[in-house]
Design a protein around this motif. Structure first.
Motif, PDB file in Angstrom:
ATOM      1  N   ALA A 445      34.452  48.594  44.527  1.00 14.78           N
ATOM      2  CA  ALA A 445      35.588  47.291  43.932  1.00 14.78           C
ATOM      3  C   ALA A 445      35.206  46.390  43.991  1.00 14.78           C
ATOM      4  O   ALA A 445      33.866  45.695  44.746  1.00 14.78           O
ATOM      5  N   PHE A 446      35.520  45.666  43.508  1.00 17.93           N
ATOM      6  CA  PHE A 446      34.808  43.692  43.364  1.00 17.93           C
ATOM      7  C   PHE A 446      36.029  43.239  43.269  1.00 17.93           C
ATOM      8  O   PHE A 446      38.229  43.719  42.966  1.00 17.93           O
ATOM      9  N   LYS A 447      36.758  42.372  44.469  1.00 19.25           N
ATOM     10  CA  LYS A 447      37.525  41.427  44.744  1.00 19.25           C
ATOM     11  C   LYS A 447      37.504  39.897  44.500  1.00 19.25           C
ATOM     12  O   LYS A 447      36.450  39.235  43.747  1.00 19.25           O
ATOM     13  N   ILE A 605      35.061  37.673  36.145  1.00 20.56           N
ATOM     14  CA  ILE A 605      34.503  37.342  36.380  1.00 20.56           C
ATOM     15  C   ILE A 605      34.923  36.801  37.454  1.00 20.56           C
ATOM     16  O   ILE A 605      35.646  36.685  37.511  1.00 20.56           O
ATOM     17  N   GLY A 606      34.233  37.353  38.409  1.00 23.03           N
ATOM     18  CA  GLY A 606      34.150  36.341  39.980  1.00 23.03           C
ATOM     19  C   GLY A 606      32.693  36.420  41.371  1.00 23.03           C
ATOM     20  O   GLY A 606      31.628  37.086  40.590  1.00 23.03           O
ATOM     21  N   LEU A 662      42.444  39.236  40.793  1.00 21.95           N
ATOM     22  CA  LEU A 662      42.771  40.174  41.371  1.00 21.95           C
ATOM     23  C   LEU A 662      41.424  41.128  41.319  1.00 21.95           C
ATOM     24  O   LEU A 662      40.168  40.473  41.783  1.00 21.95           O
ATOM     25  N   SER A 663      41.675  42.073  42.444  1.00 24.26           N
ATOM     26  CA  SER A 663      40.755  43.742  42.407  1.00 24.26           C
ATOM     27  C   SER A 663      40.547  44.272  41.299  1.00 24.26           C
ATOM     28  O   SER A 663      41.680  44.987  40.923  1.00 24.26           O
ATOM     29  N   ILE A 664      39.235  44.338  41.246  1.00 26.32           N
ATOM     30  CA  ILE A 664      39.150  46.022  40.280  1.00 26.32           C
ATOM     31  C   ILE A 664      38.671  47.479  41.453  1.00 26.32           C
ATOM     32  O   ILE A 664      37.878  46.534  42.245  1.00 26.32           O
ATOM     33  N   ASP A 676      43.133  47.027  41.187  1.00 31.41           N
ATOM     34  CA  ASP A 676      43.315  47.139  42.592  1.00 31.41           C
ATOM     35  C   ASP A 676      44.806  47.096  43.201  1.00 31.41           C
ATOM     36  O   ASP A 676      45.213  45.938  43.385  1.00 31.41           O
ATOM     37  N   GLY A 677      45.735  48.093  43.256  1.00 28.48           N
ATOM     38  CA  GLY A 677      46.914  47.015  44.295  1.00 28.48           C
ATOM     39  C   GLY A 677      47.978  47.283  43.612  1.00 28.48           C
ATOM     40  O   GLY A 677      47.723  47.228  42.097  1.00 28.48           O
TER      41      GLY A 677
END
Length: 761
Positions: A445-447, A605-606, A662-664, A676-677
């Motif tokens: 996951a990436f937040k 992107i993040g 957001l999170s993926i 995610d979520g």
């Protein structure tokens, strides 16, 4: 009857064609004694008319075995009977007689229960081979059977020896019965182009429709060594470079190749850094090492001797020990005696695999037979070592790529920007496997990442595809109706076909339903085609030329449409992929391209995607403008391309702005990233519904051909993207008028707006 499987042949063993050869000798041979001898043979043969006319009773062969042996003596010279493996045979029917002495010896050693039969011929292949004989002999077409034929015969030691079969069919002929079809060249070509279509072969060559009259002379050539060598090469090349495992064991093949019944093999890698052997537990099923097992913990000069160690570790010299006990007594390595005794090792060889003067691995072969190995036998490895070296080199090369392989297996083909995260999980799985520990790779996951979504969608693609499908079906039905009305045969059946075709035309003209095409093609294949295909009306030939390769339907307009969509998608993808390489320099980000009727792309992107670089909102803004500029380039390119395509289709261009991070999470089952979520799922809902949305209080879609539509929800986004559009205006990409639209309320989504501007071409 002889044959136990279905065949196009009725079998008649006969010697009539060979008698013609003998009659020529009787009448024209220059030596009187030769003429007289053959005359006597023919007189004896003439007392048994079945030998000419043909017979099915196998007892006739047994009854006249001695006479047949004399008659066939020219084909089976006595001087070669102990060297040639030869017999009279009907190979496809397991009928063999008049063996040479060497052939008899082979069969005797194979045992009474052994039944000689050709390897790997199933019923279908058997049938087709029979048909090929007819095409070759009767229709005079030169055909090479795709693969050689083999017999596998065990010898007295239990080894399976392999023999290549050669067939002389000079003394056979094929005769059509009243059930036979006399094929033309086109039908023969059709058969040869459909070699695996057994139904077609059975149709053209019905069972028992031809007579096979005569006999074959078969010769066997021992190819055991070549076969084993080929199998060894194939197996070495099939070693999985990721795991080092094999599909099948090498031991039986090595055993056959070296002719050592109890041969065992061992194989270990050599760790150059630690100067020690390394073994993979997953190879245990394929190697039963003994000597290497002893050397595994510590391989040094004290263990096996300085000379042996130098030979293995620093040169390409195998160690060959013909008599283990003599070697131990001579060298004084008494500590090895008990180990070799317990493991029944009396002879062994260690073969180093060396590349660029570096020892990569050691192959061991051992036997409980004293003298099983010697330098001459090991010479046979010269043919194998290059393939072993290639395999091991490939394994070493792939060793560093093992983590990527785990990622590929457990996750998917990954974008480089996120591969590092998967590599962390892969390392845990990889090293756990070597410790024989269970480990299931976790979801990645990436937040706190910002999403960018854009699409260039083909306008009205479903309608146009449906229309093309409808027009193709109507053309096919009208052509079939015209044919059915023009042919005169089978009037009652023809009337039913005509009536059904008219009903189907009316149905298709009214509009296609989900199952319309399926039902139309089913009727055409099962009713209309069988009715017309035997007729020679010229319109029928032209009709069948129009059908797709499967011979079912006309695919002209749909083919043009599909090729148009494919060309548009490829053009869009090429532009995106080329420009995406430039965008990665703004800041590393995840990029995903999806092709449908048009293309869409997802960008995330993040900071969490690239922890080694400092992320800022400035990076996000640069990427957002890059996205708009790229879509403008796609639109311009499409305008240049579309008039050269079969269908000049228009596209809708859309960008969705989502101003909150957001999170993926990578979904293991779907093999792709998803948001995610519960809160973040709103973004996915908007993506799925927005391209079909309308301007509030109107019947106008927000997406229009020749315009870019930017969907957003906040005033801040409006200001930011208005600035981007002004920049695009200055560059000549979009017109000066920028529309600000209210978007209708969607299920679960409200408060959306859009900026829209026309492209300039």
């Amino acid at each position: 009857m002889f044959q136990t499987r279905k065949s196009p042949f009725i079998l008649r063993i006969a010697f009539h064609k060979y008698f013609e050869v003998l009659e020529n000798i009787r009448d024209h041979h220059p030596e009187p004694y030769r003429r007289d001898y053959v005359r006597v043979l023919l007189e004896k043969a003439d007392r048994i008319p079945e030998l000419r006319t043909g017979f099915e009773d196998p007892e006739i062969i047994s009854k006249h075995e001695e006479l047949l042996h004399s008659i066939l003596s020219d084909l089976f010279p006595e001087a070669l009977t102990y060297s040639e493996i030869k017999a009279v045979s009907i190979p496809f029917f397991n009928i063999t007689f008049n063996y040479t002495e060497r052939f008899k010896k082979l069969l005797k050693e194979a045992g009474k229960s052994f039944e000689i039969k050709i390897r790997n011929i199933d019923d279908d292949y058997f049938y087709i081979l029979n048909c090929v004989v007819i095409i070759h002999s009767y229709f005079k077409r030169e055909i090479k059977v795709s693969s050689p034929l083999y017999f596998d015969i065990p010898d007295k030691r239990g080894f399976i020896r392999h023999y290549r079969l050669s067939i002389n069919a000079d003394f056979t002929e094929t005769i059509p019965t009243d059930k036979a079809y006399l094929l033309n060249e086109q039908e023969i070509d059709l058969l040869l182009d459909n070699y695996d279509n057994i139904d077609l072969w059975r149709e053209k060559f019905p069972s028992d429709s031809w007579i096979l009259k005569g006999f074959f002379v078969v010769s066997l050539t021992d190819v055991t060594s070549d076969f084993s060598l080929s199998e060894l090469k194939s197996n070495l090349l099939s070693i999985d470079p990721e795991t080092g495992t094999l599909d099948t064991s090498l031991e039986p093949i090595f055993s056959s190749y070296f002719e050592i019944p109890d041969l065992k093999t061992g194989f270990m890698f050599f760790n150059q850094e630690q100067h020690r052997l390394e073994k993979l537990e997953n190879n245990r099923a394929f190697f039963s090492s003994s000597v290497l097992e002893y050397l595994y913990e510590k391989m040094d000069a004290n263990t096996i001797g300085k000379e042996a160690y130098e030979a293995l570790a620093h040169s390409n010299k195998p160690i060959v020990i013909s008599d283990v006990h003599q070697y131990i007594r001579h060298m004084g390595y008494t500590h090895l005696t008990e180990y070799f005794l317990n493991n029944h090792v009396k002879s062994f060889v260690l073969i180093p695999v060396v590349k660029e003067k570096k020892l990569l691995a050691i192959l061991e072969m051992s036997s409980g037979i004293k003298g099983a190995f010697n330098s001459l036998k090991v010479k046979k490895l010269d043919f194998i070592i290059p393939f072993l070296l290639f395999t091991i080199s490939r394994f070493h090369y792939e060793w560093q790529n093992k983590l990527d392989a785990i990622i590929q297996r457990e996750y998917t083909a990954l974008h480089p920007s996120v591969a590092w995260k998967f590599r962390e999980e892969a390392q845990k799985a990889f090293f756990s496997s070597f410790r024989h520990e269970e480990y299931s790779p976790k979801e990645v996951a990436f937040k706190q990442v910002y999403p960018l979504f854009g699409q260039s969608d083909i306008k009205d693609s479903s309608y146009i595809r449906n229309k093309a499908q409808q027009e193709d079906l109507l053309e096919q039905l009208h052509r079939l109706l015209s044919i059915a009305e023009n042919i005169k045969e089978n009037k009652n059946e023809g009337k039913k076909i005509i009536f059904a075709l008219r009903i189907l035309i009316e149905e298709v003209e009214a509009g296609l339903k989900t199952d319309t095409e399926q039902r139309v093609l089913h009727f055409i294949s099962n009713e209309a085609h069988p009715h017309i295909e035997q007729n020679r009306h010229p319109e029928i030939k032209n009709y069948f030329r129009l059908l797709d390769p499967n011979g079912r339907g006309i695919y002209k307009r749909r083919k043009d449409f599909d090729e148009t969509v494919s060309a548009i998608n490829q053009n869009f993808a090429n532009i995106l992929e080329k420009r995406e390489a430039e965008a990665q320099r703004i800041f590393p980000h995840y990029f995903e391209l999806l092709k449908t009727d048009g293309v869409e792309h997802n960008i995330y992107i993040g900071q969490s995607i690239c922890p080694t670089k400092k992320f800022s909102k400035k990076n996000l803004k640069h990427l957002r403008y890059w996205q708009l500029e790229t879509i403008c380039e796609i639109e311009r390119s499409h305008q240049s391309l579309k008039h050269s395509l079969p269908y000049p289709l228009n596209i809708h261009s859309l960008v969705l702005v989502f101003n909150m991070p957001l999170s993926i999470r990578f979904r293991m089952h779907e093999k792709r990233f998803d948001v995610d979520g519960v809160y973040n799922s709103r973004y996915e809902v908007i993506k799925k519904r927005i391209d079909k949305a309308y301007v509030s209080n109107s019947t106008e879609r927000i997406t229009q051909p020749g315009k870019i539509c930017i969907v957003y929800s906040s005033q801040e986004d409006e200001k930011e993207y208005y600035t981007y559009l002004q920049k695009l205006q200055r560059k000549g990409y979009v017109a000066s008028l920028i529309e600000i639209l209210e978007i209708e309320e969607l299920p679960g989504v409200n408060g959306l707006k859009a900026l829209r501007a026309s492209f300039i071409y």
